[in-house]
Design a protein around this motif. Structure first.
Motif, PDB file in Angstrom:
ATOM      1  N   THR A  35     -10.846  15.868  65.078  1.00 18.24           N
ATOM      2  CA  THR A  35     -10.040  14.652  64.942  1.00 18.24           C
ATOM      3  C   THR A  35      -9.639  14.058  66.280  1.00 18.24           C
ATOM      4  N   GLY A  36      -9.803  14.827  67.368  1.00 22.99           N
ATOM      5  CA  GLY A  36      -9.320  14.376  68.671  1.00 22.99           C
ATOM      6  C   GLY A  36      -7.917  14.872  68.983  1.00 22.99           C
ATOM      7  N   GLN A  37      -7.248  15.477  67.996  1.00 21.72           N
ATOM      8  CA  GLN A  37      -5.908  16.028  68.221  1.00 21.72           C
ATOM      9  C   GLN A  37      -6.032  17.425  68.834  1.00 21.72           C
ATOM     10  N   THR A  38      -5.340  17.657  69.937  1.00 24.01           N
ATOM     11  CA  THR A  38      -5.412  18.938  70.634  1.00 24.01           C
ATOM     12  C   THR A  38      -4.020  19.413  71.028  1.00 24.01           C
ATOM     13  N   PHE A  39      -3.937  20.704  71.305  1.00 16.62           N
ATOM     14  CA  PHE A  39      -2.732  21.300  71.902  1.00 16.62           C
ATOM     15  C   PHE A  39      -3.197  22.086  73.119  1.00 16.62           C
ATOM     16  N   HIS A  40      -2.597  21.824  74.282  1.00 15.88           N
ATOM     17  CA  HIS A  40      -3.039  22.505  75.498  1.00 15.88           C
ATOM     18  C   HIS A  40      -1.849  22.725  76.418  1.00 15.88           C
ATOM     19  N   LYS A  41      -1.629  23.975  76.792  1.00 15.47           N
ATOM     20  CA  LYS A  41      -0.519  24.312  77.689  1.00 15.47           C
ATOM     21  C   LYS A  41      -0.945  25.391  78.671  1.00 15.47           C
ATOM     22  N   TYR A  42      -0.585  25.191  79.941  1.00 17.45           N
ATOM     23  CA  TYR A  42      -0.597  26.272  80.920  1.00 17.45           C
ATOM     24  C   TYR A  42       0.772  26.936  80.855  1.00 17.45           C
ATOM     25  N   ILE A  43       0.798  28.255  81.040  1.00 22.11           N
ATOM     26  CA  ILE A  43       2.021  29.025  80.800  1.00 22.11           C
ATOM     27  C   ILE A  43       2.338  29.896  82.007  1.00 22.11           C
ATOM     28  N   ASN A  44       3.602  29.901  82.385  1.00 23.32           N
ATOM     29  CA  ASN A  44       4.088  30.800  83.441  1.00 23.32           C
ATOM     30  C   ASN A  44       4.129  32.219  82.879  1.00 23.32           C
ATOM     31  N   GLU A  76       6.539  24.315  69.611  1.00 24.08           N
ATOM     32  CA  GLU A  76       5.548  23.245  69.575  1.00 24.08           C
ATOM     33  C   GLU A  76       4.179  23.790  69.163  1.00 24.08           C
ATOM     34  N   PHE A  77       3.841  24.958  69.663  1.00 18.70           N
ATOM     35  CA  PHE A  77       2.571  25.597  69.299  1.00 18.70           C
ATOM     36  C   PHE A  77       2.530  25.903  67.807  1.00 18.70           C
ATOM     37  N   LEU A  78       3.584  26.505  67.277  1.00 20.88           N
ATOM     38  CA  LEU A  78       3.623  26.855  65.862  1.00 20.88           C
ATOM     39  C   LEU A  78       3.595  25.604  64.978  1.00 20.88           C
ATOM     40  N   ASP A  79       4.252  24.550  65.430  1.00 18.11           N
ATOM     41  CA  ASP A  79       4.232  23.304  64.679  1.00 18.11           C
ATOM     42  C   ASP A  79       2.820  22.717  64.636  1.00 18.11           C
ATOM     43  N   PHE A  80       2.068  22.840  65.753  1.00 13.86           N
ATOM     44  CA  PHE A  80       0.712  22.286  65.794  1.00 13.86           C
ATOM     45  C   PHE A  80      -0.223  23.057  64.874  1.00 13.86           C
ATOM     46  N   ILE A  81      -0.184  24.375  64.907  1.00 18.96           N
ATOM     47  CA  ILE A  81      -1.130  25.148  64.089  1.00 18.96           C
ATOM     48  C   ILE A  81      -0.723  25.142  62.620  1.00 18.96           C
ATOM     49  N   LEU A 102       4.895  35.775  70.711  1.00 18.43           N
ATOM     50  CA  LEU A 102       5.826  35.278  69.698  1.00 18.43           C
ATOM     51  C   LEU A 102       6.957  36.266  69.459  1.00 18.43           C
ATOM     52  N   ALA A 103       6.627  37.543  69.383  1.00 24.02           N
ATOM     53  CA  ALA A 103       7.659  38.564  69.160  1.00 24.02           C
ATOM     54  C   ALA A 103       8.634  38.624  70.334  1.00 24.02           C
ATOM     55  N   PHE A 107      10.144  34.853  67.719  1.00 30.46           N
ATOM     56  CA  PHE A 107       9.545  34.117  66.608  1.00 30.46           C
ATOM     57  C   PHE A 107       8.784  35.069  65.688  1.00 30.46           C
ATOM     58  N   ALA A 108       8.573  34.636  64.446  1.00 29.80           N
ATOM     59  CA  ALA A 108       7.759  35.415  63.511  1.00 29.80           C
ATOM     60  C   ALA A 108       6.308  35.394  63.979  1.00 29.80           C
ATOM     61  N   THR A 109       5.614  36.495  63.752  1.00 31.07           N
ATOM     62  CA  THR A 109       4.210  36.581  64.157  1.00 31.07           C
ATOM     63  C   THR A 109       3.313  35.893  63.128  1.00 31.07           C
ATOM     64  N   VAL A 110       2.063  35.675  63.517  1.00 31.89           N
ATOM     65  CA  VAL A 110       1.078  35.001  62.667  1.00 31.89           C
ATOM     66  C   VAL A 110       0.236  36.068  61.972  1.00 31.89           C
ATOM     67  N   PRO A 111       0.117  36.017  60.644  1.00 31.85           N
ATOM     68  CA  PRO A 111      -0.709  37.026  59.945  1.00 31.85           C
ATOM     69  C   PRO A 111      -2.150  37.002  60.449  1.00 31.85           C
ATOM     70  N   PHE A 112      -2.688  38.189  60.674  1.00 30.54           N
ATOM     71  CA  PHE A 112      -4.045  38.266  61.220  1.00 30.54           C
ATOM     72  C   PHE A 112      -5.086  37.713  60.261  1.00 30.54           C
ATOM     73  N   ASP A 113      -4.804  37.756  58.957  1.00 28.35           N
ATOM     74  CA  ASP A 113      -5.812  37.288  58.004  1.00 28.35           C
ATOM     75  C   ASP A 113      -5.978  35.769  58.014  1.00 28.35           C
ATOM     76  N   ARG A 114      -5.195  35.081  58.826  1.00 28.86           N
ATOM     77  CA  ARG A 114      -5.411  33.643  58.993  1.00 28.86           C
ATOM     78  C   ARG A 114      -6.550  33.349  59.970  1.00 28.86           C
ATOM     79  N   ALA A 115      -6.982  34.370  60.708  1.00 25.48           N
ATOM     80  CA  ALA A 115      -8.001  34.172  61.734  1.00 25.48           C
ATOM     81  C   ALA A 115      -9.398  34.309  61.154  1.00 25.48           C
ATOM     82  N   ILE A 116     -10.291  33.399  61.543  1.00 30.19           N
ATOM     83  CA  ILE A 116     -11.722  33.474  61.236  1.00 30.19           C
ATOM     84  C   ILE A 116     -12.432  33.780  62.538  1.00 30.19           C
TER      85      ILE A 116
END
Length: 240
Positions: A35-44, A76-81, A102-103, A107-116
């Motif tokens: 779609t052209g929508q992206t999320f991109h962050k560099y992190i300290n 912001e990351f969790l809202d995007f995904i 996240l921990a 924040f709550a973690t992301v269930p691994f079964d969401r990953a392909i």
């Protein structure tokens, strides 16, 4: 259907050894189309970046020390995904870092079964063949010449193309670009101009009728359709 293609870069291999995320890149797909929508962050990462890791992704502590902490971008990351499936190359690696961060940030973690996992997809589709992102780009003819070092957003964009190919590829001829030429229908495109030819007579000749009667008399006795044939003129009938 919404999916998120995701990649990360880190300071090392194990969050349990104190290694951290340094970059996250995500690409949104809807119905298998970017779609052209992206999320991109560099992190300290709040630590030095080992030289061997910097050789892979090109990110150093000097480049990252003024970037936001993961805790600053986590919401912001969790809202995007959202709750979309996550398309990840070697999902176990990225998911353990995302969930560790996240921990740590509360924040709550992301269930691994969401990953392909596209590595597993590639190994099922091409058993015994290399399954790295570069190898799959070469296999599918995807241009990755600009990939001098690993980068989370660039790798997500390449992985989105690889993922679509692993699913069976884009439909040939599915081009969604505007056309300025005249619109033609499928019937018009198939039409072929041919010179006019008058219809040929299809009535049987007298000789053909005689041969057909002889066939019926020999092979089929009392055929009902024999009555449909014109009566055979008697010899000399009609003569004056």
């Amino acid at each position: 259907m919404r999916e998120i293609v995701l990649d990360t870069e880190t300071t090392g291999f194990e969050p349990s050894e104190g290694h951290r995320l340094v970059e996250i890149g995500c690409v949104e797909l809807v119905n298998h189309v970017a779609t052209g929508q992206t999320f991109h962050k560099y992190i300290n990462p709040e630590r030095e970046v080992p030289e061997e890791a910097a050789r892979v992704h090109g990110l150093t502590w000097d480049m990252l020390k003024d970037k936001p902490l993961f805790s600053d971008v986590a919401a912001e990351f969790l809202d995007f995904i959202g709750d979309s499936p996550l398309i990840i190359h070697n999902a176990a690696f990225d998911m353990k870092f995302i969930n560790a961060e996240l921990a740590w940030a509360g924040f709550a973690t992301v269930p691994f079964d969401r990953a392909i996992d596209t590595v597993q997809m590639a190994r099922r589709k091409f058993p015994g063949a290399p399954a790295s992102l570069d190898a799959l780009c070469r296999r599918f003819g995807i241009d990755n010449s600009h990939r001098e070092k690993h980068g989370a957003l660039l790798d997500s964009e390449l992985l989105a193309e690889v993922y679509l190919e692993l699913r069976g590829g884009r439909q040939p001829g599915l081009v969604l670009t505007a056309s300025t030429g005249p619109v033609t229908t499928a019937v018009e495109r198939m039409r072929v101009d041919r010179p006019y030819r008058a219809p040929r007579p299809h009535a049987p000749s007298a000789g053909e009728q005689d041969r057909h009667r002889a066939f019926l008399a020999k092979k089929v006795k009392g055929a009902l359709w024999e009555t449909l044939l014109p009566a055979k003129p008697e010899d000399g009938a009609g003569s004056s």
